[in-house]
Motif scaffolding. Sequence first.
Motif, PDB file in Angstrom:
ATOM      1  N   VAL A  39       0.847  -1.184   0.000  1.00  0.00           N
ATOM      2  CA  VAL A  39       0.000   0.000   0.000  1.00  0.00           C
ATOM      3  C   VAL A  39       0.890   1.245   0.000  1.00  0.00           C
ATOM      4  CG1 VAL A  39      -1.738   1.318   1.277  1.00  0.00           C
ATOM      5  CG2 VAL A  39      -1.900  -1.175   1.168  1.00  0.00           C
ATOM      6  N   VAL A  40       0.624   2.149  -0.922  1.00  0.00           N
ATOM      7  CA  VAL A  40       1.398   3.378  -1.055  1.00  0.00           C
ATOM      8  C   VAL A  40       0.780   4.443  -0.151  1.00  0.00           C
ATOM      9  CG1 VAL A  40       2.107   5.190  -2.671  1.00  0.00           C
ATOM     10  CG2 VAL A  40       2.039   2.796  -3.416  1.00  0.00           C
ATOM     11  N   LEU A  42       0.533   8.405   0.656  1.00  0.00           N
ATOM     12  CA  LEU A  42       0.746   9.710   0.034  1.00  0.00           C
ATOM     13  C   LEU A  42       0.238  10.802   0.968  1.00  0.00           C
ATOM     14  CD1 LEU A  42      -0.631   8.692  -3.448  1.00  0.00           C
ATOM     15  CD2 LEU A  42       1.768   9.115  -2.909  1.00  0.00           C
ATOM     16  N   TYR A  67      -8.862   6.113   1.138  1.00  0.00           N
ATOM     17  CA  TYR A  67      -8.241   4.900   0.606  1.00  0.00           C
ATOM     18  C   TYR A  67      -8.674   4.757  -0.842  1.00  0.00           C
ATOM     19  CZ  TYR A  67      -7.706  -0.055  -0.419  1.00  0.00           C
ATOM     20  OH  TYR A  67      -7.395  -1.240  -1.002  1.00  0.00           O
ATOM     21  N   ASP A  85      -2.765  -0.045  -4.363  1.00  0.00           N
ATOM     22  CA  ASP A  85      -3.651   0.559  -3.372  1.00  0.00           C
ATOM     23  C   ASP A  85      -2.912   1.728  -2.734  1.00  0.00           C
ATOM     24  OD1 ASP A  85      -5.515  -1.405  -3.918  1.00  0.00           O
ATOM     25  OD2 ASP A  85      -4.861  -2.688  -2.278  1.00  0.00           O
ATOM     26  N   ARG A  86      -3.682   2.791  -2.437  1.00  0.00           N
ATOM     27  CA  ARG A  86      -3.072   4.008  -1.900  1.00  0.00           C
ATOM     28  C   ARG A  86      -3.885   4.539  -0.739  1.00  0.00           C
ATOM     29  NH1 ARG A  86      -4.418   4.085  -6.734  1.00  0.00           N
ATOM     30  NH2 ARG A  86      -5.755   5.897  -6.791  1.00  0.00           N
ATOM     31  N   HIS A  88      -4.258   8.116   0.963  1.00  0.00           N
ATOM     32  CA  HIS A  88      -3.950   9.544   0.871  1.00  0.00           C
ATOM     33  C   HIS A  88      -4.315  10.178   2.213  1.00  0.00           C
ATOM     34  CE1 HIS A  88      -3.629   9.940  -3.630  1.00  0.00           C
ATOM     35  NE2 HIS A  88      -4.227   8.767  -3.523  1.00  0.00           N
TER      36      HIS A  88
END
Length: 141
Positions: A39-40, A42, A67, A85-86, A88
């Motif tokens: 999972v990134v 940011l 998400y 998947d990110r 933020h």
Amino acid sequence: MAETTAICQAAPDAAAIEAMARAALARIPSPFAEHLADVVLLIEDYADDETLAALGIDEPIDLTGIYHGRPIGEKSSFESGALPDRIHLYRLPILWEWIETGVALDALVHHVVVHEVGHHFGLSDDDMHALEDAAGEETAG
């Protein structure tokens, strides 16, 4: 006459928020932690207009995190080419909530991270609120 010094502290920058968020992710227990490796994370000042419009949010200050991705239970090993998947986190809304509520900033960032991780695992907002309420009752009792 005594001289006074005003202390002016700059708002935590994106790197500081990211460090708090990574610390929160590091505290996620197994077996959940193993599913978060890709999972990134940011950190941005605000959500973009497209995200706000998709959620029906008029004021960017109202969104602290989101998400983006497919919950684990909906993933297939046959998928390819999808974005990772990110999670933020939106720095300025988090800072605004921090000022408004007086909650410790690291605790607030932890709360937002855990909330977005919950979406990664397919939990709804109602599910997460119920879990938070149940956890609050256990610690109070």
